[in-house]
Structure formats: structure tokens, C-alpha cells
Design an enzyme around this catalytic site. Sequence first.
Site, PDB file in Angstrom:
ATOM      1  N   ASP A   1       0.819  -1.203   0.000  1.00  0.00           N
ATOM      2  CA  ASP A   1       0.000   0.000   0.000  1.00  0.00           C
ATOM      3  C   ASP A   1       0.861   1.266   0.000  1.00  0.00           C
ATOM      4  O   ASP A   1       1.922   1.311   0.608  1.00  0.00           O
ATOM      5  CB  ASP A   1      -0.884  -0.016   1.258  1.00  0.00           C
ATOM      6  CG  ASP A   1      -1.758   1.214   1.377  1.00  0.00           C
ATOM      7  OD1 ASP A   1      -2.613   1.407   0.505  1.00  0.00           O
ATOM      8  OD2 ASP A   1      -1.586   1.976   2.350  1.00  0.00           O
ATOM      9  N   GLU A   7       1.235  -0.459  -5.153  1.00  0.00           N
ATOM     10  CA  GLU A   7       0.299   0.631  -5.428  1.00  0.00           C
ATOM     11  C   GLU A   7       1.155   1.904  -5.458  1.00  0.00           C
ATOM     12  O   GLU A   7       1.467   2.477  -4.414  1.00  0.00           O
ATOM     13  CB  GLU A   7      -0.782   0.742  -4.356  1.00  0.00           C
ATOM     14  CG  GLU A   7      -1.789   1.831  -4.675  1.00  0.00           C
ATOM     15  CD  GLU A   7      -2.398   2.496  -3.463  1.00  0.00           C
ATOM     16  OE1 GLU A   7      -3.408   3.201  -3.624  1.00  0.00           O
ATOM     17  OE2 GLU A   7      -1.857   2.350  -2.350  1.00  0.00           O
TER      18      GLU A   7
END
Length: 736
Positions: free
Chosen positions: A415, A468
Amino acid sequence: MTEAEQGQATDIVPEADARRIQDGRHPDPFSILGPHKRGRATYVTAFDPGAVRMAAVIGNKEHPLERVTDGVGVFTGKVPGGKPYHLRGYGADDKAWDYEDAYRFGPVIGEQDEYYLGEGTHQRIWQVLGAHVREHEGCEGTHFAVWAPNAQRVSVVGGFNHWDGRRHVMRKRGMTGVWEIFVPGIVEGEVYKYEIVGPDGALQPLKADPVGFGSQHPPENSSVVRDIRGYGWRDDDWMSTREDRNARTAPISVYEVHLGSWRRRWNEGGRPLSYKEAAAELIDYVHDMGFTHIELLPISEHPFDGSWGYQPVGLFAPTIRHGPPHEFRDLVEAAHEKNIGVLLDWVPGHFPTDAHGLATFDGTHLYEHQDPREGFHQDWNTLIYNFGRTEVRNFLVSNALYWLEEYHVDGLRVDAVASMLYRDYSRKEGEWVPNVHGGRENYEAIEMLQKVNTVVYGEEEGVMTVAEESTSFPGVSQPVDNGGLGFGYKWNMGWMNDTLDYIKRDPLYRQHHHHQMTFGIHYAFSENFILPISHDEVVHGKGSMLQRMPGDGWERFANLRAYYGFMFGHPGKKLLFMGCEFAQPAEWNHSAELDWAVLERPEHAGIQRLVRDLNTVYRQYRALHAKDCEPEGFQWVEANDSAHSVYAWLRRGGKDDAEAMVVCNFTPVERSGYRIGLPHTGRWREVMNTDAAIYGGGDRGNMGGIDAEEVGSQGQPASALVTIPPLSTLVFVRET
């Protein structure tokens, strides 16, 4: 106690030491408590502030221990040497209690582990730190170990010792900064925390175990002893083929899931599914829908439901919201039995400031930067790991490996990578600290990410890591030895932003934004991309995917069907957030379940069937997936017909694979007799038509296929006249 007895006791244990143990201030209780030789005799010293008198029991015989000094719960006495004993305390009512003495047990951590822990290079710290149920020196109990190098004292506390930090003060292991203790009798399910006295002598808030394998149900936040040994995996077939299933040449279609809101049990207070329930219901659904992987939003323990798991406290603990660790393994194994890979969202970029967590863990900024310009995330009010500290970097690398090894997870989606790569991320001038060269790149974070990828790919065959990363940082999915970050894949955020911006527009105006849909091809092969329609696109007022579509009635559903067809025909692996597969009407709500009832409506059931069939077609035809990440797998046929909002391109697999032609019409006007160039004459079968009646469309199309004739068009030697229904995507595959 007589004066003579007290004098004898203080000869063995000085009164000053006894008082420091009583006050929890002794720097090394193991040097006093437990069995110790004095000359040829053996003496046992014990601390129990609730005892009036005590004895060491060997066999059935009591050996009295004398109180060292009045008002202090330290007792000592002579015992036969070399024999195991247990302690017996007596209260004022003369009631007795028996227990094993934690201070009669030697260290558990071996020299080699100690060396690597001290060096900060122990790749599997979870095998040493944390709480491990085990047998030690012939006794069952739990070994506790925690890193707190700047602490004056560390104790393990829980109901087993009345949360009294004086009773189980841990042993400090030399220069490693690690404290350990074996506590006999502690079993699975016991609740515990660490009580830490900082370097300034101040008592810290009770801390959960950074390497704990379990936690209480929030809002309670103590760690829980969990025995993670001995699961007995039966997924050898999957593990032996996983490398092929995660490869760039494989069809990868990911169903992203927030486990807390996929389904709920409203007849049981609205609770989320357990891991075991999800192992049946969720996995069966994903299998039926044809997805190849599921990706779970973070399931590491986290205190606040509203963070969706993105502010974790227990990085080594599967959240108890759905069950204990073995039941999470049940979920993974059930997925593997259905040939479905499991990816976890992993959050190494920041952690919350909760008092029981990592913040100022040992009274110092141990895990985080001290300077808020480096150590505080303004966007999320969280703390940033000190990636430059060897032990912190190793903590994160080891955690990544932990999920892959212990839970057979098939990959990690990392993330907020962009927030880690840049020191000035979301900061104004003067609010960040440049790197050693005066630049904005965070070299320490880059090194940590490279280390994670090097280790996990080196240790676990066939896994994948996914970034990401929302900027154009170079080489995210390139190998580390080529200067890249070493990820297997990267989310294509640019493609997502451009195409969603296009598809939300009224079709009348799309001609002016035509190349938002083509621009992604310019960089489509610079990384190994995944095309993400993720949870972030259906929250915070953005609306659901259906709500983003222009028009009303049939147009909204037709737009969405055409867009999904475009996505599955476009180069790149696929990811779709739960609910998007059946056009959830409202945006995602983490505290409720998906609106499953809308599947009773034909238009929603049609979207669901479309996604199922898109997955089938994507998997079935190698032209649509084998070269997702290679330019040789793509060729524009029509990229510039902005007046009609028509796009057409070829997809290719290997030399023996039939080509596929993808054609899109993003206007509500049927294009009949539209000539499309093709590389070969002959029959091209229509394997997908998003306007088919079974999907809720008008059933317009080409009667199952087209015949290409030897008429050159659009740079191709052959062509065919095609009917392109309004707001639709067609896929044709050459018959060979």
C-alpha cells in the site's frame, strides 16, 4: 521471622536487592531470583508480594523459604541441589497456591539467533520474538521475547500475574536489545502485554507485542498467545504450480475484498463472516465468478474498523474479527483447493499512534523517526517507520516473509508506495528533510522495498508482489539487480484515472477526450501493470461504478458493460473491487454488507454474468493475457475515430495462438457496416458482446461472428464489415 533468620536471609539476598525487586527497579532479577549456588549449597529465592510465607517443593517435601526483610515479598532458602522444584505460597488465611518458578529456567534464545538479532539481519524474527507456546527444560509454557533496546526494564504482564510488572521481569540478552522470559503454565489464549520502563525511568503505557500472533477483539487491545505450529497444509499441488499462475504470461484477474463487509450475519448482530465461513462462501463465489485471485484488504490486526485495516498495530496477527490464525489458514487452503491465489494488502509505510502500539515503544522513538518532518504522516495522522534503522527494516522484511511462509499467502500488494518513495510526499516546502544529496527521494525506503522483494522472491518460489504506486517512479516492476524496486507488478493508476474520467462524460462530449482511452498504451509496457478498479474508486463521495456512468436507465448499465469489456480487452492484468461485479448501486460502506438483493433485478444480474463471462474469455484465449506486459501482444487498428468514439485493436499471444480483435463503441448510436481491418481472412468468431441480451443489452451484433475478406483496411491486409452496438465492446477470435 526471628532476627537470626532474617540475618541469614539477608546474607543470601542483600536487603537493598530485595527492595529493588519489590519495587520493580532491579536491573537483573535473574541474578537474584531462582536457584543459585552459594559455595556448595543451592539456594532458591522467590518473589511473591501476595505471600505471607513460601516454600520450595521438591517431590512432596516442602523446603521453607524465609522472608528477606519485613514488608518485602522476597523469600529465600536452602534446597537440595540439582533437583527440579516448584513454589508454594501461603496467604494470611493459610490457603496455598502452587506454581512453577519462571526464574529457574535458562534462556531460550540461542547464540546464533542472538547474533543475527543483534546484527539486525534475522529474516525470520517471528521464530524468536513474540510469544511461543513450547516445552522448555521439561516444562510446558510460553516463551516471550521482545525488542526494546533502550528500556530499563521490560516485564510481561497479564491475568496470570495480576498485571503486576514486578512478577515477570524479563532477562535482557546482552547487546541485542532483546528481552526474554519463559513463563511456565501459560497456554494458548492467554492475554498479555509488555510493561516497559523507559530510559528515563518513566513507566510507559502497556504495549501490545509487536510480533504477537493474536490480539483481543477491538476495542480491547492486549495481545493473545496463539500457537501457530502444526497446521498440516494440504496444498502441495497448488504450491507446486503457483509460479506459473502468478507469471506475466498467466491470466490474472483479482477480486479485491474487504472481508468485514462482503457479507454479514444480520441475524447474529450484523457480525462479519468468520474465516471458516469465508472459506466456503467467499471462495465458492470467487471460483464461480472465474477470478483467478482474491486480494484481501489488510487483515493484520488494527484497532479502528474505519481504517479498513490500513492502520495496523499487530503486523504479525491475523485480525481476530474473523477468527484465530489457524482459521485464516483454512481460508487460504480453501482458496488453493479451488485454484485461487490469495494476495494480502500489506502496509509498511506507516502505523497509528495508539498508545498500545509501536509509538515510542521503549520510551524512545524506536520504530519511527523522531523528527516529525520525517516521522509523521500528515494525511493519515500516523507515524512513519525509520526505514534507515537496520532493525526496523528487518522487522518489515521479516513480516513480509512471515505471511508468505506461515500462511501460504501467494503475494503482497504494498500500500501507498508513493508515500514511501518521496520525502516531500504531501508536504509543503520546509516540512520535509532532503536526502543526503539534497533531493526528495527516500533512499532508505527504496532500499527497504528492494530488500523486501529480494528476500521474498528469493525465499518463496512463485509469489508475487504488487506496488500501489501512483507516480511515474522508474523501474517499479524491474529487477533489483537492474536498478528497479523489484516488484512483480504495479497498479496502473494513470490508466484508471484517465479511463474513469472519460467514461463518466456524456457520450456527446467524449469525442473531445478521445485519447484519454488511448494514452495508456504509450506506457502500458513500461511496467508489469495491473488495471485496478479498487476500493478507492467507490468511496469518499466518488459514488459506485454505476453512479459514475452518465445517462439514465439502460445507458448507465450499457456504459458500465462496455467499460468492463474495454478493461478486459486492454493489456494488463485485472482487478475489480467487490460489488463492482454486479453494479452495486451505492458506494461502498465498510460497516454494512454489499447490496446483494439487487441481483434480483435483471440489469444487475446481467452485469454479474458479464463479469463472469469476461473472466472466462480472458482466461480461455491466450491472446488476451499471454502478452499483457509485452508490446508484441498489442496493435492498434483504429485509435483515432474520435467522431464516432470507436476503438479497435488486436491482441496476440504466442505464434500458435489465435489473435483476438477488440472493438469498442462509446456512443449510444449503433455503428452498422463499420469496416474493421484484420490480419487474416476467414471466420472470426464473436466470443464477447457486452450488448447481448443475457447481460441486459439489446442483443444487437454480428450473429455470432464476421467473415474477413481480402480487402485491406486500417493498415491490415483483410477486413470485415462489423455491426457495433451502441455503448458496447465486442471481442472476436480468429478461427484456426
